[in-house]
Enzyme design. Sequence first.
Site, PDB file in Angstrom:
ATOM      1  N   ARG A  25       0.881  -1.303  -0.139  1.00 23.15           N
ATOM      2  CA  ARG A  25       0.029  -0.082  -0.145  1.00 23.15           C
ATOM      3  C   ARG A  25       0.734   1.289   0.036  1.00 23.15           C
ATOM      4  O   ARG A  25       0.455   2.235   0.447  1.00 23.15           O
ATOM      5  CB  ARG A  25      -1.063  -0.127   1.101  1.00 23.15           C
ATOM      6  CG  ARG A  25      -2.039  -1.045   1.347  1.00 23.15           C
ATOM      7  CD  ARG A  25      -2.778  -0.801   0.034  1.00 23.15           C
ATOM      8  NE  ARG A  25      -4.067  -2.041   0.056  1.00 23.15           N
ATOM      9  CZ  ARG A  25      -5.421  -1.822   0.793  1.00 23.15           C
ATOM     10  NH1 ARG A  25      -5.309  -0.468   0.890  1.00 23.15           N
ATOM     11  NH2 ARG A  25      -6.212  -2.471   0.654  1.00 23.15           N
ATOM     12  N   ARG A  29      -3.166   6.540  -0.160  1.00 24.88           N
ATOM     13  CA  ARG A  29      -3.653   7.558   0.661  1.00 24.88           C
ATOM     14  C   ARG A  29      -2.697   8.457   1.605  1.00 24.88           C
ATOM     15  O   ARG A  29      -2.941   9.391   2.171  1.00 24.88           O
ATOM     16  CB  ARG A  29      -4.839   7.115   1.425  1.00 24.88           C
ATOM     17  CG  ARG A  29      -6.110   7.022   0.339  1.00 24.88           C
ATOM     18  CD  ARG A  29      -7.248   6.396   1.060  1.00 24.88           C
ATOM     19  NE  ARG A  29      -6.721   5.120   1.866  1.00 24.88           N
ATOM     20  CZ  ARG A  29      -7.634   4.288   2.673  1.00 24.88           C
ATOM     21  NH1 ARG A  29      -8.582   4.768   2.987  1.00 24.88           N
ATOM     22  NH2 ARG A  29      -7.056   3.169   2.984  1.00 24.88           N
ATOM     23  N   ARG A  38      -6.002  11.932  -7.388  1.00 20.81           N
ATOM     24  CA  ARG A  38      -7.444  11.009  -7.409  1.00 20.81           C
ATOM     25  C   ARG A  38      -8.627  11.886  -7.283  1.00 20.81           C
ATOM     26  O   ARG A  38      -9.748  11.400  -7.439  1.00 20.81           O
ATOM     27  CB  ARG A  38      -7.483  10.270  -6.234  1.00 20.81           C
ATOM     28  CG  ARG A  38      -6.873   8.694  -6.588  1.00 20.81           C
ATOM     29  CD  ARG A  38      -7.521   8.066  -7.456  1.00 20.81           C
ATOM     30  NE  ARG A  38      -8.947   7.912  -6.845  1.00 20.81           N
ATOM     31  CZ  ARG A  38      -9.646   7.335  -5.897  1.00 20.81           C
ATOM     32  NH1 ARG A  38      -8.708   6.577  -4.872  1.00 20.81           N
ATOM     33  NH2 ARG A  38     -10.833   7.703  -5.317  1.00 20.81           N
ATOM     34  N   ASP A  74      -6.215  -3.009  -7.783  1.00 22.70           N
ATOM     35  CA  ASP A  74      -7.031  -3.617  -6.575  1.00 22.70           C
ATOM     36  C   ASP A  74      -7.612  -4.870  -6.894  1.00 22.70           C
ATOM     37  O   ASP A  74      -7.597  -5.360  -7.932  1.00 22.70           O
ATOM     38  CB  ASP A  74      -8.233  -2.784  -6.314  1.00 22.70           C
ATOM     39  CG  ASP A  74      -8.696  -3.191  -4.779  1.00 22.70           C
ATOM     40  OD1 ASP A  74      -8.165  -2.570  -3.941  1.00 22.70           O
ATOM     41  OD2 ASP A  74      -9.443  -3.764  -4.504  1.00 22.70           O
ATOM     42  N   TYR A 149     -15.214 -11.321   0.250  1.00 23.15           N
ATOM     43  CA  TYR A 149     -15.760 -10.044  -0.259  1.00 23.15           C
ATOM     44  C   TYR A 149     -17.126 -10.603  -1.062  1.00 23.15           C
ATOM     45  O   TYR A 149     -18.049 -10.003  -0.897  1.00 23.15           O
ATOM     46  CB  TYR A 149     -15.104  -9.059  -1.008  1.00 23.15           C
ATOM     47  CG  TYR A 149     -14.039  -8.470  -0.319  1.00 23.15           C
ATOM     48  CD1 TYR A 149     -14.420  -7.323   0.872  1.00 23.15           C
ATOM     49  CD2 TYR A 149     -12.675  -8.646  -0.253  1.00 23.15           C
ATOM     50  CE1 TYR A 149     -13.523  -6.723   1.376  1.00 23.15           C
ATOM     51  CE2 TYR A 149     -11.761  -7.967   0.438  1.00 23.15           C
ATOM     52  CZ  TYR A 149     -12.266  -7.114   1.393  1.00 23.15           C
ATOM     53  OH  TYR A 149     -11.166  -6.349   2.226  1.00 23.15           O
TER      54      TYR A 149
END
Length: 337
Positions: A25, A29, A38, A74, A149
């Site tokens: 990661r 962010r 973004r 992703d 998921y």
Amino acid sequence: MDPMKLLLRAARGEAVPHAPVWFMRQAGRSLPEYRELRAGIGMLESCRRPDLVCEITLQPVRRHHVDAAILYSDIVVPLQAAGIDLDIVAGTGPVVADPVRSLADVDAIAPLEPAAVDFVAAAIRLLLAELGQTALIGFAGAPFTLASYLVEGGPSRHHAKTKALMYGAPDVWHALCTRLADITRTFLQVQIDAGVEAIQLFDSWAGALSEADYRRYVLPHSRSVLTGLTGAVPRIHFGVGTSELLPAMAEAGADVVGVDWRTPLDVAAARVPGKALQGNLDPCVLLAPWEVVEQEARRILTEGQKAPGHIFNLGHGVLPETDPDALSRLVELIHSA
Ligand code: CP3
């Protein structure tokens, strides 16, 4: 494959001047330049634009001088490309419109056509022209984590519906995982064919299972992914809370086993003899004063010497609140250690 790239040498257990380092990661962010790029663009939309994928993948390389770039994408990208109705909701994660519960639901999942992820191959070609001595890592989600998921419909703490299906309807479970393994294998093969130099299979939530259940319900599917790929790229296999699963995850076909912060690397090395290791700084340590980061990083480097090869990383992804300068300083430390 360039024999000089440190990550590839460490993955093969060859001598390196210092441990290669990258961060799960690392693209995302924690970087203001990412948030700026973004702004107003959906997560999954950004993943389909090769120019944006290339730029976001390069941001942490320019800033931190890490030894590897991980493709910005992703784990749900190939599922959406195969026609599954889902989205990534900011602050929540993947959300699936119609959760999978029956054999009919599984049968409705189409295979992934390589052409449906053309944008990934295009981004990889752009990146290879820019990366120099920095290795490019491709990735995908493993069948268990993807199934979680799809069955839960979104993120979940206990994976209760997933396990209920696994124990209660093993035929449906195995059919689902077989299909997901096919999608994941196709997605990774597209990335390998386009030129990624290593791949990482993320089974982030596999640590929810006992070793016996992992071996029975998950290992055959992850093995079918890892051993079904063609091309001599190192395969990194990672999960969280997997102390008891490390030997089984190695057996599934890993060259490098990813380790979270719960298991010291010297202990992990004894559990998976002959395998290179990746890890394992607790991402929360980066929120502590520098002295603590340095002490923990040096401990991990020492413990990592017990493995044939060590790729320095965190034990899970960079937390969004991490100060990017702490990551840059950590890379400098690893490179000078
Ligand atoms: O590592 C990298 O820098 C490459 C990019 C990457 C992303 N997701 C981008 C992303 C990688 C390797 C992933 C993998 C991924 N995605 C995993 C396995 C890794 C892990 O952390 O265990 C999982 C479980 C997912 C599913 C997912 N996607 C989650 C849980 C989230 C976070 C939800 C949230 O907002 O808290 C996402 C969204 C996501 N994937 C973001 C990024 C940069 C944040 C999107 C945003 O900017 O809002």
